[in-house]
Design a protein around this motif. Structure first.
Motif, PDB file in Angstrom:
ATOM      1  N   LEU A  84      47.974  45.364  41.896  1.00 20.27           N
ATOM      2  CA  LEU A  84      48.862  44.935  41.220  1.00 20.27           C
ATOM      3  C   LEU A  84      49.858  44.048  41.825  1.00 20.27           C
ATOM      4  CD1 LEU A  84      49.699  48.708  39.670  1.00 20.27           C
ATOM      5  CD2 LEU A  84      48.277  46.744  38.560  1.00 20.27           C
ATOM      6  N   VAL A  85      49.959  44.220  43.038  1.00 21.30           N
ATOM      7  CA  VAL A  85      51.025  43.283  43.479  1.00 21.30           C
ATOM      8  C   VAL A  85      50.374  41.744  43.471  1.00 21.30           C
ATOM      9  CG1 VAL A  85      51.581  42.405  46.091  1.00 21.30           C
ATOM     10  CG2 VAL A  85      52.085  44.923  45.117  1.00 21.30           C
ATOM     11  N   LYS A  86      49.050  41.647  43.867  1.00 19.63           N
ATOM     12  CA  LYS A  86      48.415  40.422  44.095  1.00 19.63           C
ATOM     13  C   LYS A  86      48.280  39.780  42.435  1.00 19.63           C
ATOM     14  CE  LYS A  86      45.448  41.598  48.145  1.00 19.63           C
ATOM     15  NZ  LYS A  86      44.007  41.773  48.360  1.00 19.63           N
ATOM     16  N   ALA A  87      47.910  40.602  41.491  1.00 18.18           N
ATOM     17  CA  ALA A  87      48.049  39.969  40.416  1.00 18.18           C
ATOM     18  C   ALA A  87      49.200  39.584  39.725  1.00 18.18           C
ATOM     19  CB  ALA A  87      47.610  41.255  39.305  1.00 18.18           C
ATOM     20  N   SER A  88      50.441  40.232  40.110  1.00 12.06           N
ATOM     21  CA  SER A  88      51.749  39.876  39.893  1.00 12.06           C
ATOM     22  C   SER A  88      51.956  38.309  40.520  1.00 12.06           C
ATOM     23  CB  SER A  88      52.936  40.829  40.135  1.00 12.06           C
ATOM     24  OG  SER A  88      52.628  41.998  39.305  1.00 12.06           O
ATOM     25  N   ILE A  89      51.782  38.404  41.537  1.00  8.25           N
ATOM     26  CA  ILE A  89      52.035  37.110  42.505  1.00  8.25           C
ATOM     27  C   ILE A  89      50.933  35.935  42.074  1.00  8.25           C
ATOM     28  CG2 ILE A  89      51.687  35.890  44.779  1.00  8.25           C
ATOM     29  CD1 ILE A  89      52.150  38.615  46.304  1.00  8.25           C
ATOM     30  N   ALA A  90      49.933  36.297  41.551  1.00  9.83           N
ATOM     31  CA  ALA A  90      48.993  35.356  40.784  1.00  9.83           C
ATOM     32  C   ALA A  90      49.531  34.691  39.715  1.00  9.83           C
ATOM     33  CB  ALA A  90      47.444  35.794  40.800  1.00  9.83           C
ATOM     34  N   ALA A 149      51.502  21.847  42.625  1.00  6.52           N
ATOM     35  CA  ALA A 149      50.132  21.667  43.246  1.00  6.52           C
ATOM     36  C   ALA A 149      49.940  22.984  44.296  1.00  6.52           C
ATOM     37  CB  ALA A 149      49.833  20.526  44.081  1.00  6.52           C
ATOM     38  N   MET A 150      51.226  23.126  45.017  1.00  3.30           N
ATOM     39  CA  MET A 150      51.216  24.218  45.923  1.00  3.30           C
ATOM     40  C   MET A 150      51.005  25.580  45.218  1.00  3.30           C
ATOM     41  SD  MET A 150      50.751  22.863  49.108  1.00  3.30           S
ATOM     42  CE  MET A 150      50.787  24.257  49.951  1.00  3.30           C
ATOM     43  N   SER A 151      51.932  25.796  44.253  1.00  2.81           N
ATOM     44  CA  SER A 151      51.814  26.964  43.471  1.00  2.81           C
ATOM     45  C   SER A 151      50.407  27.113  42.923  1.00  2.81           C
ATOM     46  CB  SER A 151      52.806  26.907  42.296  1.00  2.81           C
ATOM     47  OG  SER A 151      54.164  26.551  42.694  1.00  2.81           O
ATOM     48  N   ALA A 152      49.910  26.308  42.322  1.00  3.71           N
ATOM     49  CA  ALA A 152      48.555  26.255  41.884  1.00  3.71           C
ATOM     50  C   ALA A 152      47.352  26.810  43.110  1.00  3.71           C
ATOM     51  CB  ALA A 152      47.986  25.161  41.198  1.00  3.71           C
ATOM     52  N   LYS A 153      47.679  26.512  44.234  1.00  6.21           N
ATOM     53  CA  LYS A 153      46.819  26.638  45.173  1.00  6.21           C
ATOM     54  C   LYS A 153      47.032  28.222  45.566  1.00  6.21           C
ATOM     55  CE  LYS A 153      46.218  22.364  47.698  1.00  6.21           C
ATOM     56  NZ  LYS A 153      46.482  21.627  48.847  1.00  6.21           N
ATOM     57  N   VAL A 154      48.271  28.758  45.479  1.00  4.87           N
ATOM     58  CA  VAL A 154      48.623  30.231  45.779  1.00  4.87           C
ATOM     59  C   VAL A 154      47.942  30.940  44.715  1.00  4.87           C
ATOM     60  CG1 VAL A 154      50.550  31.926  45.582  1.00  4.87           C
ATOM     61  CG2 VAL A 154      50.612  29.702  46.974  1.00  4.87           C
ATOM     62  N   GLU A 175      41.426  34.857  42.935  1.00  2.00           N
ATOM     63  CA  GLU A 175      40.184  35.171  43.595  1.00  2.00           C
ATOM     64  C   GLU A 175      40.315  36.480  44.228  1.00  2.00           C
ATOM     65  OE1 GLU A 175      36.769  33.308  46.545  1.00  2.00           O
ATOM     66  OE2 GLU A 175      38.775  32.080  46.039  1.00  2.00           O
ATOM     67  N   GLU A 176      41.345  36.748  45.175  1.00  2.00           N
ATOM     68  CA  GLU A 176      41.655  37.969  45.733  1.00  2.00           C
ATOM     69  C   GLU A 176      41.435  39.307  44.726  1.00  2.00           C
ATOM     70  OE1 GLU A 176      42.818  38.966  49.196  1.00  2.00           O
ATOM     71  OE2 GLU A 176      41.091  37.504  49.382  1.00  2.00           O
ATOM     72  N   VAL A 177      41.908  39.041  43.489  1.00  2.00           N
ATOM     73  CA  VAL A 177      42.213  40.105  42.502  1.00  2.00           C
ATOM     74  C   VAL A 177      40.773  40.497  42.033  1.00  2.00           C
ATOM     75  CG1 VAL A 177      42.949  40.706  40.118  1.00  2.00           C
ATOM     76  CG2 VAL A 177      44.663  39.708  41.813  1.00  2.00           C
ATOM     77  N   ASP A 178      39.895  39.212  41.546  1.00  2.00           N
ATOM     78  CA  ASP A 178      38.713  39.225  41.223  1.00  2.00           C
ATOM     79  C   ASP A 178      37.740  40.135  42.039  1.00  2.00           C
ATOM     80  OD1 ASP A 178      39.307  38.054  38.947  1.00  2.00           O
ATOM     81  OD2 ASP A 178      38.504  36.072  39.526  1.00  2.00           O
ATOM     82  N   ASN A 179      38.059  39.829  43.429  1.00  4.12           N
ATOM     83  CA  ASN A 179      36.958  40.547  44.275  1.00  4.12           C
ATOM     84  C   ASN A 179      37.431  41.803  44.691  1.00  4.12           C
ATOM     85  OD1 ASN A 179      35.691  37.968  45.269  1.00  4.12           O
ATOM     86  ND2 ASN A 179      37.195  37.475  46.652  1.00  4.12           N
ATOM     87  N   ALA A 180      38.493  42.077  44.598  1.00  4.51           N
ATOM     88  CA  ALA A 180      39.057  43.675  44.626  1.00  4.51           C
ATOM     89  C   ALA A 180      38.534  44.487  43.455  1.00  4.51           C
ATOM     90  CB  ALA A 180      40.592  43.626  44.990  1.00  4.51           C
ATOM     91  N   VAL A 181      38.663  43.979  41.982  1.00  2.00           N
ATOM     92  CA  VAL A 181      38.350  44.571  41.104  1.00  2.00           C
ATOM     93  C   VAL A 181      36.769  44.739  41.135  1.00  2.00           C
ATOM     94  CG1 VAL A 181      38.009  44.393  38.390  1.00  2.00           C
ATOM     95  CG2 VAL A 181      40.318  43.834  39.841  1.00  2.00           C
ATOM     96  N   ASP A 182      36.013  43.833  41.568  1.00  2.00           N
ATOM     97  CA  ASP A 182      34.618  43.848  41.517  1.00  2.00           C
ATOM     98  C   ASP A 182      34.340  45.087  42.648  1.00  2.00           C
ATOM     99  OD1 ASP A 182      34.158  41.934  39.822  1.00  2.00           O
ATOM    100  OD2 ASP A 182      33.771  40.392  41.247  1.00  2.00           O
ATOM    101  N   SER A 183      34.962  45.086  43.727  1.00  2.00           N
ATOM    102  CA  SER A 183      34.822  46.025  44.760  1.00  2.00           C
ATOM    103  C   SER A 183      34.954  47.480  44.191  1.00  2.00           C
ATOM    104  CB  SER A 183      35.237  45.971  46.039  1.00  2.00           C
ATOM    105  OG  SER A 183      34.860  44.440  46.496  1.00  2.00           O
ATOM    106  N   MET A 184      36.134  47.699  43.474  1.00  2.00           N
ATOM    107  CA  MET A 184      36.584  48.965  43.087  1.00  2.00           C
ATOM    108  C   MET A 184      35.525  49.290  41.801  1.00  2.00           C
ATOM    109  SD  MET A 184      40.388  50.143  41.740  1.00  2.00           S
ATOM    110  CE  MET A 184      40.308  49.129  40.248  1.00  2.00           C
ATOM    111  N   SER A 185      35.097  48.583  40.995  1.00  2.00           N
ATOM    112  CA  SER A 185      34.063  48.718  40.029  1.00  2.00           C
ATOM    113  C   SER A 185      32.981  49.489  40.538  1.00  2.00           C
ATOM    114  CB  SER A 185      33.745  47.480  39.256  1.00  2.00           C
ATOM    115  OG  SER A 185      34.713  47.094  38.594  1.00  2.00           O
ATOM    116  N   SER A 186      32.270  48.792  41.821  1.00  2.00           N
ATOM    117  CA  SER A 186      31.111  49.181  42.402  1.00  2.00           C
ATOM    118  C   SER A 186      31.367  50.629  42.852  1.00  2.00           C
ATOM    119  CB  SER A 186      30.665  48.159  43.416  1.00  2.00           C
ATOM    120  OG  SER A 186      31.503  47.891  44.571  1.00  2.00           O
TER     121      SER A 186
END
Length: 209
Positions: free
Chosen positions: A71-77, A155-160, A166-177
């Motif tokens: 949730l923290v990473k999603a809010s920052i994203a 540009a820097m905000s877009a990189k963040v 990507e971190e959220v997607d990876n975490a959700v995939d790991s949690m789903s598995s």
């Protein structure tokens, strides 16, 4: 031309398990509808909660193991993506911060961004305002600082945003598995319970006879 002899794949094969469950679930459709309505009412109640209670719930949700960091990473994203979009569109930073606050999806971050807006409006740098909240990782603050100094905040905000999305997607995939075996066990218990509830009276009747 040679005729394709590949046998036709039966239609609806992927739905067969779900269709097989329908007869067992049909007697409980009233309960399922009631549960769905209860979820909708709960969601509406969450939206109408007092600010203090929403703040308490959202802050507690950020500290839940496994789920909280996501949730923290999603809010920052969402914060970084909206900031990048608004700033690249030419919206002044102070005005953009209000839209950014509403896009974070968590009242803790929303109120923090509104405080940041007030500090930026008085001449404070965005980097310093973010540090004062204590909610943003050092990497994010440093990247925003580089964007401010180089004139490439969008540009820097877009990189963040790219990094944390990507971190959220990876975490959700790991949690789903990880949750998939648990979900299968729960479904197995539910279906087994329904089958036992249906056939137990028959077994008792056979024992009496």
């Amino acid at each position: 031309m040679p005729k394709d002899t590949t046998p036709d794949r039966p239609k609806g094969r992927s739905l067969a398990p779900l269709k097989a469950l329908v007869p067992y679930l049909r007697p409980y459709r009233a309960h399922l509808v009631a549960a769905l309505l209860a979820l909708l009412v709960a969601a509406a109640a969450m939206l109408s909660l007092p600010i203090a209670l929403r703040h308490l719930i959202d802050r507690a949700s950020l500290k839940i193991p496994i789920v909280g960091p996501i949730l923290v990473k999603a809010s920052i994203a969402r914060y970084a993506r909206t900031l990048s979009t608004m700033f690249s569109a030419g919206v002044p930073l102070v005005e953009a911060m209000e839209s950014v606050a509403g896009a974070t999806g968590n009242i803790v971050y929303e109120q923090a961004v509104l405080r940041m807006r007030d500090e930026v409006a008085t001449g404070q740098r965005l980097q310093r305002a973010m540090e004062n909240t204590g909610l943003f990782p050092n990497m994010v603050i440093q990247m925003i600082a580089v964007g401010e100094e180089s004139g490439s905040l969008d540009a820097m905000s877009a990189k963040v945003a790219d990094f944390y999305e990507e971190e959220v997607d990876n975490a959700v995939d790991s949690m789903s598995s990880l949750l998939e075996p648990l979900i299968m066990v729960i479904l197995g218990v539910l279906v087994g319970g329904l089958v036992i509830a249906m056939y137990l009276p028959i077994f008792k009747l056979g024992a009496v006879i």
